[in-house]
Write an enzyme that holds these catalytic residues in place. Structure first.
Site, PDB file in Angstrom:
ATOM      1  CG  ASP A  61      -1.825  -1.212   1.265  1.00  0.00           C
ATOM      2  OD1 ASP A  61      -2.292  -1.641   0.201  1.00  0.00           O
ATOM      3  OD2 ASP A  61      -2.001  -1.770   2.366  1.00  0.00           O
TER       4      ASP A  61
ATOM      5  CE  LYS B 195       3.079  -2.444  -4.474  1.00  0.00           C
ATOM      6  NZ  LYS B 195       2.655  -2.198  -3.095  1.00  0.00           N
TER       7      LYS B 195
ATOM      8  N   GLY C  86      -4.391  -4.310  -4.791  1.00  0.00           N
ATOM      9  CA  GLY C  86      -5.477  -3.447  -5.264  1.00  0.00           C
ATOM     10  C   GLY C  86      -4.973  -2.053  -5.495  1.00  0.00           C
ATOM     11  CG  HIS C  87      -3.571  -0.416  -8.774  1.00  0.00           C
ATOM     12  ND1 HIS C  87      -2.996  -1.647  -8.974  1.00  0.00           N
ATOM     13  CD2 HIS C  87      -3.947   0.032  -9.982  1.00  0.00           C
ATOM     14  CE1 HIS C  87      -3.032  -1.920 -10.264  1.00  0.00           C
ATOM     15  NE2 HIS C  87      -3.600  -0.931 -10.891  1.00  0.00           N
TER      16      HIS C  87
ATOM     17  CD  GLN D 252       0.605  -8.788  -2.479  1.00  0.00           C
ATOM     18  OE1 GLN D 252       1.335  -9.495  -3.124  1.00  0.00           O
ATOM     19  NE2 GLN D 252      -0.602  -8.499  -2.873  1.00  0.00           N
TER      20      GLN D 252
HETATM   21  P1  IMP Z   1      -2.710 -12.829   1.742  1.00  0.00           P
HETATM   22  O1  IMP Z   1      -1.797 -12.265   0.716  1.00  0.00           O
HETATM   23  O2  IMP Z   1      -4.173 -12.594   1.442  1.00  0.00           O
HETATM   24  O3  IMP Z   1      -2.414 -14.262   2.057  1.00  0.00           O
HETATM   25  O4  IMP Z   1      -2.457 -12.029   3.125  1.00  0.00           O
HETATM   26  C1  IMP Z   1      -1.230 -12.167   3.843  1.00  0.00           C
HETATM   27  C2  IMP Z   1      -0.832 -10.837   4.470  1.00  0.00           C
HETATM   28  O5  IMP Z   1      -0.466  -9.917   3.458  1.00  0.00           O
HETATM   29  C3  IMP Z   1      -1.945 -10.152   5.269  1.00  0.00           C
HETATM   30  O6  IMP Z   1      -1.382  -9.475   6.372  1.00  0.00           O
HETATM   31  C4  IMP Z   1      -2.517  -9.149   4.292  1.00  0.00           C
HETATM   32  O7  IMP Z   1      -3.134  -8.055   4.942  1.00  0.00           O
HETATM   33  C5  IMP Z   1      -1.242  -8.732   3.564  1.00  0.00           C
HETATM   34  N1  IMP Z   1      -1.505  -8.242   2.201  1.00  0.00           N
HETATM   35  C6  IMP Z   1      -1.806  -8.957   1.118  1.00  0.00           C
HETATM   36  N2  IMP Z   1      -1.956  -8.170   0.041  1.00  0.00           N
HETATM   37  C7  IMP Z   1      -1.720  -6.918   0.456  1.00  0.00           C
HETATM   38  C8  IMP Z   1      -1.679  -5.648  -0.217  1.00  0.00           C
HETATM   39  O8  IMP Z   1      -1.879  -5.524  -1.421  1.00  0.00           O
HETATM   40  N3  IMP Z   1      -1.363  -4.586   0.572  1.00  0.00           N
HETATM   41  C9  IMP Z   1      -1.099  -4.694   1.895  1.00  0.00           C
HETATM   42  N4  IMP Z   1      -1.106  -5.856   2.549  1.00  0.00           N
HETATM   43  C10 IMP Z   1      -1.414  -6.958   1.838  1.00  0.00           C
END
Ligand code: IMP
Length: 429
Positions: free
Chosen positions: A13, A16, A40-41, A223
């Site tokens: 977040d 990017k 997500g963006h 991420q």
């Molecule tokens: P997962 O990717 O859904 O398995 O989540 C694993 C961890 O990564 C969790 O703490 C989510 O909140 C974090 N996470 C996954 N995608 C994002 C993102 O795009 N931005 C911020 N945190 C993320």
């Protein structure tokens, strides 16, 4: 070999999407190399806000080929939904390329993600519940189903039936949940094949040809560094390689194809989900950053945890990604503060750390050591060049730069495209 990686230097977040959107026009290809619709963006299309989770933002430019690389996990229902949304806004998705080697997120992955988080109780990871972890788990275990399997109905059915033998045991016996039937999954997924088929490519081959022809490729990370499966705050991470090295693996090019790595970091820091966060703020300042910065997740709508800029983390990100440039986003959010703190080191059991402690417990219990800088208390959202920024804002940037050991080449001072200062960004040098 004009390949550039754009990577998150914190916990995701970092903004990017905005920077990809801004610099994408210099490129011929924009490639997502890891993750799925957990990212997500928001992009502005014809005055409408569109939330994209899977399709690279390059889709908005007719001169760019957007590609979803082999390192991604793809929920075909979401992919088609995004394609439909874009088409409805008048953006052609014809150029979208999808690696046949990317893995599919299956309905049972979503269920397992939800149930395993429930089972973890207070120790939950706080995943996005999009089935990401379970899909990568199957990939590593070699029971995953890939995008290319959709092209062969017989193989697809066979793989689903085989997978369900174990998945259903697990779902019914461990999670006390209803089983899936192969028929229902095939009825849902096989029609997706018709829609997706024209986009499936041998992505590695195509990218290597493009690079040989001197085409410009932007590898877009999702991420962030601290969510990387190897280099992040394990186990509170996502299940893929978000760091720059993942760009080579997740798209099928050699590391020599990459000649710049641009790290994106917010002027403060946020995190969603569980896990350690040394500079987290639980006071009014944290609330102020959250409200001024609009810190709500695009994918899950969850409130983001906010804290002071952590230079230890960004220095670590500079190392594990080999950053050549840094972009600081949301500098304008700090305009509301009288003074601004920067974490320059941690302390744990009388030991001082200037890099991320290798031992998980030390990081969880680390006390941040701060330096406090004067704020600028001026609206900077109209600044278009570095010299227009107030002295205090420049001092802040230069302090960050010194601590990271990487030049700050881009500074974002507002959400719009043109609210960005291109200080030293020279992609073609
Ligand atoms: P997962 O990717 O859904 O398995 O989540 C694993 C961890 O990564 C969790 O703490 C989510 O909140 C974090 N996470 C996954 N995608 C994002 C993102 O795009 N931005 C911020 N945190 C993320």
């Amino acid at each position: 070999m004009p390949g550039i990686v754009l990577v998150g230097a914190q916990w995701g977040d970092e903004g990017k999407g905005k920077i990809t959107d801004l610099i994408a026009n210099d490129f011929d290809y924009v490639v997502r190399y890891q993750g799925g619709n957990n990212a997500g963006h928001t992009v502005i299309a014809n005055g409408h806000k569109l939330a994209l989770h899977l399709i690279p933002s390059g889709i908005m430019y007719p001169n760019i080929t957007p590609m979803i690389g082999n390192g991604c996990v793809v929920d075909p229902r979401i992919l088609i939904e995004e394609m439909d949304k874009l088409e409805a806004e008048g953006f052609s998705t014809e150029r979208l390329m999808l690696s046949g080697n990317a893995h599919l997120i299956m309905p049972y992955h979503l269920k397992i993600d939800e149930e395993s988080e429930r089972k973890l109780g207070d120790n939950l990871i706080g995943t996005t519940k999009r089935g990401i972890g379970p899909a990568y788990q199957d990939k590593a275990e070699r029971s995953g189903i890939r995008v290319q399997d959709l092209l062969d109905e017989h193989i697809f059915r066979l793989k689903v039936e085989t997978a369900l033998v174990e998945k259903n045991e697990w779902l019914t016996k461990i999670y006390n949940s209803a089983p899936f039937t192969a028929e229902a999954i095939c009825d849902e997924y096989l029609p997706y094949a018709q829609r997706i088929k024209p986009h499936i490519v041998e992505s590695s081959q195509l990218l290597n040809e493009a690079l040989r022809a001197n085409k410009w490729v932007l590898f877009e990370g999702a991420q962030g560094t601290l969510l990387d499966i190897d280099h992040g705050t394990y186990p509170f991470v996502t299940s893929s390689s978000c760091t720059a090295g993942g760009a080579a693996i997740g798209s099928g090019v050699g590391p020599t194809a990459i000649n710049k790595v641009l790290g994106i970091a917010k002027a403060y820091i946020t995190r969603v989900g569980s896990g350690p966060f040394p500079t987290e703020l639980f006071d009014e300042t944290g609330e102020k950053l959250a409200s001024v910065g609009g810190e709500v997740g695009v994918t899950t709508g969850r409130a983001r945890r906010c804290g002071w800029y952590d230079a230890v983390i960004v220095k670590y990100a500079a190392e594990v990604n080999g950053l050549t440039d840094l972009c600081i986003t949301k500098l304008d959010v700090l305009s509301c503060l009288d003074t601004i703190k920067v974490c320059v080191a941690y302390e744990h059991e009388d030991k001082r750390y200037t890099t991320v402690p290798g031992q998980q417990t030390a990081f969880h219990k680390a006390t941040p050591l701060y330096e406090e800088l004067p704020g600028w208390k001026t609206d900077i959202t109209g600044c278009t060049s570095y010299k227009e920024l107030p002295r205090e804002a420049k001092d802040y940037i230069e302090f960050i730069e010194e601590l990271a050991g990487v030049p700050v080449s881009i500074i974002a001072v507002g959400p719009d495209r043109d609210q960005t200062i291109m200080r030293r960004w020279k992609p073609r040098s």
